[in-house]
Design a protein around this motif. Structure first.
Motif, mmCIF file in Angstrom:
data_model
loop_
_atom_site.group_PDB
_atom_site.id
_atom_site.type_symbol
_atom_site.label_atom_id
_atom_site.label_comp_id
_atom_site.label_asym_id
_atom_site.label_seq_id
_atom_site.Cartn_x
_atom_site.Cartn_y
_atom_site.Cartn_z
ATOM 1 N N MET A 1 -5.371 34.851 17.550
ATOM 2 C CA MET A 1 -5.959 35.044 16.314
ATOM 3 C C MET A 1 -4.750 35.192 15.175
ATOM 4 O O MET A 1 -5.105 34.687 14.195
ATOM 5 N N ILE A 2 -3.658 36.094 15.527
ATOM 6 C CA ILE A 2 -2.458 35.996 14.790
ATOM 7 C C ILE A 2 -2.052 34.712 14.276
ATOM 8 O O ILE A 2 -1.528 34.494 13.206
ATOM 9 N N LEU A 3 -1.927 33.666 15.461
ATOM 10 C CA LEU A 3 -1.255 32.515 15.144
ATOM 11 C C LEU A 3 -1.918 31.701 14.245
ATOM 12 O O LEU A 3 -1.515 30.949 13.448
ATOM 13 N N ALA A 4 -3.322 31.772 14.456
ATOM 14 C CA ALA A 4 -4.353 30.993 13.734
ATOM 15 C C ALA A 4 -4.274 31.689 12.251
ATOM 16 O O ALA A 4 -4.386 30.796 11.071
ATOM 17 N N GLY A 5 -4.135 32.952 12.141
ATOM 18 C CA GLY A 5 -3.889 33.482 10.859
ATOM 19 C C GLY A 5 -2.758 33.109 10.026
ATOM 20 O O GLY A 5 -2.524 32.722 8.836
ATOM 21 N N VAL A 6 -1.634 32.950 10.844
ATOM 22 C CA VAL A 6 -0.157 32.670 10.367
ATOM 23 C C VAL A 6 -0.340 31.108 9.785
ATOM 24 O O VAL A 6 0.253 30.657 8.798
#
Length: 137
Positions: A1-6
């Protein structure tokens, strides 16, 4: 989820910068392009990938297809074979054409000559008449 948010955040920042640079202040894009000329030229030419591909892949394949596949395989090989067969057939046709006179008496004479040759072979063949006559029966 963090990479998708980035990834989504980076895309939104890029969208905002593009909106500000090209719609709100278009003169700023021209100034930025002039101040960063080498980077702008490299990006504009897509890292010269198309030129490299043309030099490494397209030109050698074009040379190969023109000089080898077309001139040697097609013109000399395929066309040469087809034209050679056509020339040979034409030559044979020209030679055989002279035997066709339309004179029925001439054809009858050739039938008689052929029959005499067959009879001569059957009866006077060097292996002896008896074995040849035995095979005919």
């Amino acid at each position: 989820m963090i990479l998708a948010g980035v990834a989504v955040g980076t895309a939104l920042i890029g969208l905002g910068v593009a909106y500000w640079l090209y719609l709100k202040r278009p003169e700023k894009a021209d100034g930025l392009a002039k101040s960063m000329k080498p980077v702008y030229t490299t990006l504009l030419n897509k890292y010269y990938v198309d030129e490299l591909y043309a030099a490494v892949v397209v030109k050698p394949l074009l040379w190969l297809s023109t000089n080898v596949l077309w001139k040697i395989a097609d013109v000399a090989g395929i066309d040469g074979a087809v034209n050679g067969i056509a020339s040979g057939t034409t030559a044979i046709g020209d030679g055989v054409r002279h035997t066709q006179s339309g004179n029925t008496r001439s054809y009858a004479v050739w039938v008689v000559v052929g029959a005499l040759v067959v009879i001569a072979v059957v009866f006077f063949w060097p292996f002896g008449g008896k074995s040849v006559l035995g095979m005919v029966r």
